[in-house]
Write a protein that holds these residues in place. Structure first.
Motif, mmCIF file in Angstrom:
data_model
loop_
_atom_site.group_PDB
_atom_site.id
_atom_site.type_symbol
_atom_site.label_atom_id
_atom_site.label_comp_id
_atom_site.label_asym_id
_atom_site.label_seq_id
_atom_site.Cartn_x
_atom_site.Cartn_y
_atom_site.Cartn_z
ATOM 1 N N SER A 68 0.849 -1.191 0.000
ATOM 2 C CA SER A 68 0.000 0.000 0.000
ATOM 3 C C SER A 68 0.881 1.236 0.000
ATOM 4 N N GLY A 69 0.226 2.386 -0.127
ATOM 5 C CA GLY A 69 0.952 3.643 -0.032
ATOM 6 C C GLY A 69 1.445 4.176 -1.360
ATOM 7 N N LYS A 70 1.974 5.381 -1.302
ATOM 8 C CA LYS A 70 2.430 6.054 -2.504
ATOM 9 C C LYS A 70 3.813 5.581 -2.918
ATOM 10 N N MET A 71 4.056 5.632 -4.207
ATOM 11 C CA MET A 71 5.346 5.249 -4.777
ATOM 12 C C MET A 71 5.413 5.800 -6.189
ATOM 13 N N LEU A 72 6.618 5.952 -6.710
ATOM 14 C CA LEU A 72 6.813 6.366 -8.091
ATOM 15 C C LEU A 72 7.317 5.155 -8.858
ATOM 16 N N VAL A 73 6.476 4.613 -9.735
ATOM 17 C CA VAL A 73 6.839 3.460 -10.556
ATOM 18 C C VAL A 73 7.452 3.996 -11.843
ATOM 19 N N VAL A 74 8.712 3.654 -12.086
ATOM 20 C CA VAL A 74 9.467 4.241 -13.190
ATOM 21 C C VAL A 74 9.811 3.163 -14.210
ATOM 22 N N GLY A 75 9.374 3.385 -15.456
ATOM 23 C CA GLY A 75 9.602 2.387 -16.487
ATOM 24 C C GLY A 75 10.332 2.932 -17.696
ATOM 25 N N SER A 76 10.770 2.009 -18.546
ATOM 26 C CA SER A 76 11.389 2.340 -19.824
ATOM 27 C C SER A 76 10.436 1.922 -20.926
ATOM 28 N N HIS A 77 10.082 2.875 -21.795
ATOM 29 C CA HIS A 77 9.110 2.652 -22.870
ATOM 30 C C HIS A 77 9.701 1.837 -24.002
ATOM 31 N N ASN A 78 8.868 1.023 -24.653
ATOM 32 C CA ASN A 78 9.309 0.231 -25.801
ATOM 33 C C ASN A 78 8.172 0.043 -26.795
ATOM 34 N N GLY A 79 8.517 -0.043 -28.079
ATOM 35 C CA GLY A 79 7.561 -0.531 -29.063
ATOM 36 C C GLY A 79 6.666 0.475 -29.729
ATOM 37 N N GLY A 80 7.096 1.735 -29.868
ATOM 38 C CA GLY A 80 6.291 2.712 -30.589
ATOM 39 C C GLY A 80 5.041 3.121 -29.845
ATOM 40 N N ILE A 81 4.112 3.759 -30.574
ATOM 41 C CA ILE A 81 2.893 4.259 -29.946
ATOM 42 C C ILE A 81 2.100 3.131 -29.301
ATOM 43 N N ALA A 82 2.165 1.932 -29.854
ATOM 44 C CA ALA A 82 1.441 0.805 -29.253
ATOM 45 C C ALA A 82 1.942 0.483 -27.854
ATOM 46 N N ALA A 83 3.235 0.718 -27.583
ATOM 47 C CA ALA A 83 3.848 0.510 -26.259
ATOM 48 C C ALA A 83 3.290 -0.727 -25.560
ATOM 49 N N PRO A 84 3.407 -1.908 -26.166
ATOM 50 C CA PRO A 84 2.742 -3.093 -25.606
ATOM 51 C C PRO A 84 3.217 -3.477 -24.215
ATOM 52 N N ASP A 85 4.475 -3.199 -23.893
ATOM 53 C CA ASP A 85 4.955 -3.559 -22.555
ATOM 54 C C ASP A 85 4.230 -2.761 -21.476
ATOM 55 N N MET A 86 3.895 -1.511 -21.768
ATOM 56 C CA MET A 86 3.173 -0.691 -20.800
ATOM 57 C C MET A 86 1.777 -1.257 -20.534
ATOM 58 N N PHE A 87 1.057 -1.600 -21.610
ATOM 59 C CA PHE A 87 -0.293 -2.119 -21.430
ATOM 60 C C PHE A 87 -0.283 -3.486 -20.763
ATOM 61 N N MET A 88 0.728 -4.298 -21.041
ATOM 62 C CA MET A 88 0.810 -5.595 -20.393
ATOM 63 C C MET A 88 1.139 -5.447 -18.915
ATOM 64 N N PHE A 89 1.943 -4.436 -18.571
ATOM 65 C CA PHE A 89 2.199 -4.148 -17.157
ATOM 66 C C PHE A 89 0.914 -3.702 -16.464
#
Length: 294
Positions: A68-89
């Motif tokens: 629980s609680g606040k946090m900053l989740v920091v990721g690295s983008h991949n795969g163009g506008i579709a950004a499939p890794d982001m949506f799968m996360f």
């Protein structure tokens, strides 16, 4: 899944109008109240099919996410506008923690210019306009905030940089974490940058032509101008939407990073911010190397 798609389109068409206002009126990314758990629930069957059968996602490290609680989740983008890794996360996050647990993500303001309808759907999933005041508001509501510091330059980085953490030198997320005294939870992925092949970025050349008088298409600065191979265009120039190839994606949630110093004074210390930035990117690169088999 087809039924879910039809419902989503119907919901979007209905919710994009409010008291006769324009489609992006209630979904401008400047409110924490537009997040819609019911809308997220509608997307889960589609994301689940993509997760299990199209991208065949393998994922680990979720025990690192604070309960629980606040946090900053920091990721690295991949795969163009579709950004499939982001949506799968996002799918796995909602599957594990439910759609009711408050969580937000920062989204580039250009999305509202290009497609208010897409922006409205993203807002209902928890997207906020990428601005420090919105991130601060969400964190002070004790919610996790997802940010991809590299933005368009990261998601369209050339293919030879696919195994590199690339944030384009942006360190605002470090200052945010220090000011708001929150841990950083890094997330990484491997494979999504093979869903299209970015050959080069011609933005600097296009920018020079713009400064000589050439207008931007639709009056919008694209930020990047990639040349890439992918579906459905074959060879594409510009940040156009793409259909990602069915490449397997692996994701990892890394151990939270807690800094030694926090507060406004720490956020103003350039050397300290630089050191924190190097610590975060080094840890992410180490884990990405592991996923890439290096």
């Amino acid at each position: 899944m087809t039924k879910a798609l039809n419902i989503i389109f119907a919901v979007t068409k209905t919710t994009n109008k409010k008291d006769g206002k324009s489609s992006n009126y209630p979904f401008d990314g400047l409110s924490l109240d537009d997040r819609n758990p019911d809308f997220i629930q509608l997307l889960l069957p589609i994301w689940e099919w993509l997760y299990r059968y199209y991208f065949r996602v393998q994922s680990d490290g979720w025990h690192h996410v604070p309960a629980s609680g606040k946090m900053l989740v920091v990721g690295s983008h991949n795969g163009g506008i579709a950004a499939p890794d982001m949506f799968m996360f996002l799918y796995e996050w909602f599957r594990r923690y439910g759609t009711e647990r408050l969580a937000y993500g920062l989204m580039h303001p250009t999305v509202w210019q290009v497609s208010p309808d897409v922006a409205s759907m993203a807002v209902q999933c928890g997207a906020l306009k990428a601005h420090p005041k919105m991130a601060i508001a969400a964190l002070r509501k004790n919610a996790p905030v997802l940010v991809y510091p590299g933005g368009a330059q990261d998601v369209f980085r050339p293919h030879h940089l696919r195994d590199r953490i690339y944030f384009a030198g942006r360190k605002g997320f470090i200052k945010l974490a220090l000011r708001e005294e929150v841990p950083i939870v890094p997330i990484i992925s491997h494979g999504a940058h093979d869903t299209l092949i970015v050959l080069a970025d011609l933005y600097e050349q296009a920018k020079q032509l713009h400064e000589l008088g050439m207008p931007w298409l639709f009056g919008i600065d694209p930020v990047v101008l990639p040349v890439y191979l992918g579906l459905p265009w074959g060879l594409s120039i510009g940040p156009l939407p793409n259909l990602p190839l069915p490449v397997q994606i692996r994701t990892r949630v890394c151990e939270p990073i807690v800094f030694e110093r926090y507060g406004s004074e720490a956020a103003r210390d350039r050397d300290y911010v630089d050191a924190c930035f190097e610590r975060v990117t080094a840890q992410m690169q180490e884990q990405l190397d592991c996923l890439a088999g290096k």
